[in-house]
Design a protein around this motif. Structure first.
Motif, PDB file in Angstrom:
ATOM      1  N   ALA A   1      -0.046  13.393 -11.822  1.00 49.13           N
ATOM      2  CA  ALA A   1       0.640  12.864 -10.645  1.00 49.13           C
ATOM      3  C   ALA A   1      -0.229  11.841  -9.923  1.00 49.13           C
ATOM      4  O   ALA A   1       0.269  10.814  -9.438  1.00 49.13           O
ATOM      5  CB  ALA A   1       1.021  14.002  -9.697  1.00 49.13           C
ATOM      6  N   ALA A   2      -1.530  12.116  -9.844  1.00 51.18           N
ATOM      7  CA  ALA A   2      -2.450  11.158  -9.223  1.00 51.18           C
ATOM      8  C   ALA A   2      -2.514   9.861 -10.018  1.00 51.18           C
ATOM      9  O   ALA A   2      -2.575   8.762  -9.447  1.00 51.18           O
ATOM     10  CB  ALA A   2      -3.841  11.784  -9.106  1.00 51.18           C
ATOM     11  N   ILE A   3      -2.491   9.990 -11.334  1.00 54.90           N
ATOM     12  CA  ILE A   3      -2.521   8.791 -12.193  1.00 54.90           C
ATOM     13  C   ILE A   3      -1.269   7.961 -11.987  1.00 54.90           C
ATOM     14  O   ILE A   3      -1.332   6.737 -11.840  1.00 54.90           O
ATOM     15  CB  ILE A   3      -2.671   9.213 -13.667  1.00 54.90           C
ATOM     16  N   VAL A   4      -0.111   8.608 -11.967  1.00 55.95           N
ATOM     17  CA  VAL A   4       1.146   7.885 -11.770  1.00 55.95           C
ATOM     18  C   VAL A   4       1.156   7.203 -10.403  1.00 55.95           C
ATOM     19  O   VAL A   4       1.520   6.027 -10.278  1.00 55.95           O
ATOM     20  CB  VAL A   4       2.348   8.843 -11.917  1.00 55.95           C
ATOM     21  N   ALA A   5       0.754   7.938  -9.358  1.00 54.65           N
ATOM     22  CA  ALA A   5       0.722   7.353  -8.021  1.00 54.65           C
ATOM     23  C   ALA A   5      -0.243   6.169  -7.969  1.00 54.65           C
ATOM     24  O   ALA A   5       0.049   5.132  -7.342  1.00 54.65           O
ATOM     25  CB  ALA A   5       0.316   8.415  -7.000  1.00 54.65           C
ATOM     26  N   GLY A   6      -1.390   6.309  -8.618  1.00 54.41           N
ATOM     27  CA  GLY A   6      -2.361   5.221  -8.621  1.00 54.41           C
ATOM     28  C   GLY A   6      -1.865   3.999  -9.362  1.00 54.41           C
ATOM     29  O   GLY A   6      -2.072   2.863  -8.917  1.00 54.41           O
ATOM     30  N   CYS A   7      -1.212   4.199 -10.496  1.00 53.71           N
ATOM     31  CA  CYS A   7      -0.681   3.066 -11.261  1.00 53.71           C
ATOM     32  C   CYS A   7       0.393   2.324 -10.468  1.00 53.71           C
ATOM     33  O   CYS A   7       0.460   1.097 -10.509  1.00 53.71           O
ATOM     34  CB  CYS A   7      -0.119   3.552 -12.591  1.00 53.71           C
ATOM     35  N   LYS A   8       1.206   3.077  -9.733  1.00 56.10           N
ATOM     36  CA  LYS A   8       2.252   2.424  -8.940  1.00 56.10           C
ATOM     37  C   LYS A   8       1.636   1.582  -7.828  1.00 56.10           C
ATOM     38  O   LYS A   8       2.121   0.484  -7.526  1.00 56.10           O
ATOM     39  CB  LYS A   8       3.194   3.467  -8.351  1.00 56.10           C
ATOM     40  N   ALA A   9       0.570   2.072  -7.195  1.00 61.03           N
ATOM     41  CA  ALA A   9       0.000   1.402  -6.026  1.00 61.03           C
ATOM     42  C   ALA A   9      -1.013   0.317  -6.368  1.00 61.03           C
ATOM     43  O   ALA A   9      -1.338  -0.511  -5.515  1.00 61.03           O
ATOM     44  CB  ALA A   9      -0.671   2.452  -5.125  1.00 61.03           C
ATOM     45  N   PHE A  10      -1.503   0.292  -7.593  1.00 66.75           N
ATOM     46  CA  PHE A  10      -2.639  -0.569  -7.934  1.00 66.75           C
ATOM     47  C   PHE A  10      -2.327  -2.054  -7.810  1.00 66.75           C
ATOM     48  O   PHE A  10      -3.126  -2.833  -7.298  1.00 66.75           O
ATOM     49  CB  PHE A  10      -3.124  -0.245  -9.345  1.00 66.75           C
ATOM     50  N   GLU A  11      -1.169  -2.485  -8.297  1.00 66.24           N
ATOM     51  CA  GLU A  11      -0.752  -3.887  -8.209  1.00 66.24           C
ATOM     52  C   GLU A  11       0.707  -3.961  -7.801  1.00 66.24           C
ATOM     53  O   GLU A  11       1.499  -3.064  -8.088  1.00 66.24           O
ATOM     54  CB  GLU A  11      -0.926  -4.608  -9.556  1.00 66.24           C
ATOM     55  N   GLU A  12       1.051  -5.074  -7.163  1.00 60.51           N
ATOM     56  CA  GLU A  12       2.429  -5.301  -6.770  1.00 60.51           C
ATOM     57  C   GLU A  12       3.072  -6.320  -7.700  1.00 60.51           C
ATOM     58  O   GLU A  12       2.422  -6.933  -8.528  1.00 60.51           O
ATOM     59  CB  GLU A  12       2.482  -5.808  -5.324  1.00 60.51           C
ATOM     60  N   GLY A  13       4.382  -6.481  -7.544  1.00 62.19           N
ATOM     61  CA  GLY A  13       5.065  -7.556  -8.250  1.00 62.19           C
ATOM     62  C   GLY A  13       5.837  -7.134  -9.476  1.00 62.19           C
ATOM     63  O   GLY A  13       6.438  -7.962 -10.151  1.00 62.19           O
ATOM     64  N   PHE A  14       5.789  -5.839  -9.809  1.00 61.47           N
ATOM     65  CA  PHE A  14       6.617  -5.349 -10.905  1.00 61.47           C
ATOM     66  C   PHE A  14       7.041  -3.930 -10.581  1.00 61.47           C
ATOM     67  O   PHE A  14       6.483  -3.273  -9.693  1.00 61.47           O
ATOM     68  CB  PHE A  14       5.888  -5.422 -12.252  1.00 61.47           C
ATOM     69  N   GLU A  15       8.028  -3.449 -11.313  1.00 59.16           N
ATOM     70  CA  GLU A  15       8.593  -2.132 -11.042  1.00 59.16           C
ATOM     71  C   GLU A  15       8.111  -1.109 -12.059  1.00 59.16           C
ATOM     72  O   GLU A  15       8.337  -1.268 -13.260  1.00 59.16           O
ATOM     73  CB  GLU A  15      10.128  -2.202 -11.094  1.00 59.16           C
ATOM     74  N   LEU A  16       7.438  -0.056 -11.570  1.00 60.23           N
ATOM     75  CA  LEU A  16       7.142   1.096 -12.412  1.00 60.23           C
ATOM     76  C   LEU A  16       8.353   2.019 -12.313  1.00 60.23           C
ATOM     77  O   LEU A  16       8.564   2.697 -11.314  1.00 60.23           O
ATOM     78  CB  LEU A  16       5.877   1.812 -11.949  1.00 60.23           C
ATOM     79  N   ALA A  17       9.180   2.018 -13.358  1.00 57.42           N
ATOM     80  CA  ALA A  17      10.509   2.623 -13.265  1.00 57.42           C
ATOM     81  C   ALA A  17      10.588   4.043 -13.800  1.00 57.42           C
ATOM     82  O   ALA A  17      11.580   4.729 -13.572  1.00 57.42           O
ATOM     83  CB  ALA A  17      11.516   1.744 -14.014  1.00 57.42           C
ATOM     84  N   GLY A  18       9.564   4.504 -14.508  1.00 59.82           N
ATOM     85  CA  GLY A  18       9.618   5.849 -15.058  1.00 59.82           C
ATOM     86  C   GLY A  18       8.409   6.141 -15.916  1.00 59.82           C
ATOM     87  O   GLY A  18       7.624   5.234 -16.233  1.00 59.82           O
ATOM     88  N   VAL A  19       8.259   7.413 -16.281  1.00 55.70           N
ATOM     89  CA  VAL A  19       7.157   7.810 -17.163  1.00 55.70           C
ATOM     90  C   VAL A  19       7.700   8.678 -18.290  1.00 55.70           C
ATOM     91  O   VAL A  19       8.705   9.391 -18.131  1.00 55.70           O
ATOM     92  CB  VAL A  19       6.050   8.584 -16.402  1.00 55.70           C
ATOM     93  N   ILE A  20       7.038   8.579 -19.429  1.00 57.50           N
ATOM     94  CA  ILE A  20       7.293   9.459 -20.562  1.00 57.50           C
ATOM     95  C   ILE A  20       5.995  10.184 -20.854  1.00 57.50           C
ATOM     96  O   ILE A  20       4.950   9.547 -21.050  1.00 57.50           O
ATOM     97  CB  ILE A  20       7.785   8.670 -21.791  1.00 57.50           C
TER      98      ILE A  20
END
Length: 461
Positions: free
Chosen positions: A130-149
């Motif tokens: 969960a921390a990894i997903v949250a970090g990946c979403k917040a790290f850069e802007e300008g694109f959509e992190l739409a889901g995880v597998i």
């Protein structure tokens, strides 16, 4: 232009994104969807497998190898008409060629305005994901992190904790959870996945992955994400600067067989657009080749098939005579190895065409890996003096014994290793050979110059 598209990314190389992407491509294909695969970065092997999984060849997209405008135009042209375009990223989501992440998968997603689905290897991990997903979403802007597998999950309890943690701490949906596989359906070796030309169970492996995607991934959710995209417009043609240069239809032979098959389809299309007729030839041919006016030898695995290649003495002699006659020959990596005197593989030397008085030797570790760039410093049929050539290299072999008299290298590299301490593009008559691979849309002068040289050779015969 608006068409369904999605990027599959990972946290690193080896996270399982290739397996997931292959599974999605085959699953959608089996659902009678028209799937267009793309591969981010300089890659031939994964791209070939993506094409096999989807039923149409994969197109490579890379912000280093081509401008953003060309990249968008190529993406639009090749993806038009597909029910879904699936782009496999490379390395980690934010990994690029520098500290700023230039040319990363995230940058590509921004350029083509595509949502990203992140594949995560969950081995020996629960709440941390969960921390990894949250970090990946917040790290850069300008694109959509739409889901995880979630990949390589250990069991139902493990999957429940993973999913619950992501749902509790982020707003990113979990689109699928894949089990650990006892063995990889597609074997690997020194350059990644094994070549499909040397593997007998291609469809069985891909159908296994397709069924796994069907069973473990919410395909409807993936389709919805891919379809919920903004408009994308290209401001110029992908083929700008690549025009018809000869109406004589010179024939360029392309060695395409189980040994040499590393080609970007756009390279061959560029040659055709410039006026060439392409004829595929083989190093294993039992019959003489057709008459040709130029020869293109791409990369591949000549080392693993060196014994069989060496046994075809008639073709080896034919290539030697073609080079001696002044035929324009462009050879990349594996093709360059074939032009040498011999190849050493697993302690055994195998004779090659002997066009060049040098030997190559396969090593246990990569001898050149990554993007390349350099200046042309000697006259040759393919690139003008002073021009910049960008490309990439990935080779486990090295030039072990070069006995060329006064060797002349056309390419002085400021990035990359090449075949001789930053030099590449060895010249001999009208032969240009080295470890560097190019993409025709990154070096648009190449196709026209190759066709002009072939036409001139044709007219002098």
């Amino acid at each position: 232009m608006n068409f369904p598209r999605v990027v599959l990314a990972g946290l690193s190389g080896g996270s399982g994104k290739t397996i997931v992407t292959l599974g999605l491509c085959r699953a959608f294909k089996n659902m009678a969807q028209v799937v267009k695969p793309f591969k981010k970065g300089p890659d031939y092997i994964d791209a070939r497998w993506l094409g096999l999984a989807s039923g149409t060849y994969a197109t490579n997209l890379d912000p280093f190898l081509m401008s953003n405008d060309r990249l968008k135009a190529l993406f639009l042209e090749k993806g038009l008409g597909a029910d879904i375009s699936i782009v496999e990223g490379n390395r980690g989501l934010y990994d690029g060629k520098d500290v700023d992440g230039s040319c990363s998968t995230a940058e590509l997603a921004r350029i083509i305005k595509a949502p990203v689905i992140l594949t995560i290897d969950c081995t020996k991990m629960t709440r941390t994901v969960a921390a990894i997903v949250a970090g990946c979403k917040a790290f850069e802007e300008g694109f959509e992190l739409a889901g995880v597998i979630l990949n390589r999950t250990a069991g139902e309890r493990h999957r429940n904790i993973l999913k619950s943690s992501i749902e509790a701490y982020t707003d990113i949906p979990v689109l699928g959870m894949l089990p650990k596989l006892k063995e990889n359906p597609i074997p690997e070796r020194h350059m990644g996945l094994v070549s499909n030309t040397e593997y007998d169970a291609v469809d069985k492996a891909l159908d296994t992955l397709g069924q796994m995607a069907l069973d473990c991934i919410d395909l409807d959710a993936v389709s919805k994400i891919a379809g919920n995209v903004s408009n994308l417009v290209a401001e110029k043609s992908a083929w700008e600067g690549i025009e018809l240069v000869s109406e004589d239809k010179p024939v360029i032979g392309v060695v395409r067989d189980k040994a040499l098959w590393f080609y970007y389809e756009e390279n061959l299309e560029a040659l055709t657009r410039a006026g060439a007729e392409i004829k595929e030839v083989s190093l294993f041919a039992n019959e003489p080749w057709p008459a040709i006016d130029g020869l293109y030898l791409g990369g591949g695995f000549p080392e693993t098939l060196a014994k069989e290649i060496s046994e075809n003495e008639s073709i080896r002699k034919h290539v030697y005579e073609l080079a001696k006659s002044g035929l324009p020959i462009f050879a990349e990596c594996g093709g360059f190895m074939y032009l040498g005197r011999d190849v050493e593989y697993e302690g055994q030397k195998y004779p090659m065409s002997a066009v060049l008085s040098l030997s190559t030797k396969l090593c246990a570790r990569p001898q050149g890996l990554g993007y390349t760039s350099g200046k042309i410093i000697h006259e040759n049929p393919f690139f003008p003096i002073g021009s910049t050539v960008i490309g990439h290299e990935f080779h486990y072999s090295l030039c072990a014994d070069n006995e060329q008299l006064d060797p002349k290298y056309a390419l002085d590299m400021d990035r990359g290793k090449g075949m001789a301490e930053g030099h590449d593009g060895l010249l001999m008559n009208n032969v240009y050979a080295g470890y560097n691979h190019i993409h025709a849309l990154g070096v648009p002068c190449w196709a026209g110059n190759f066709v002009k040289a072939a036409a001139e050779f044709k007219n002098t015969k």
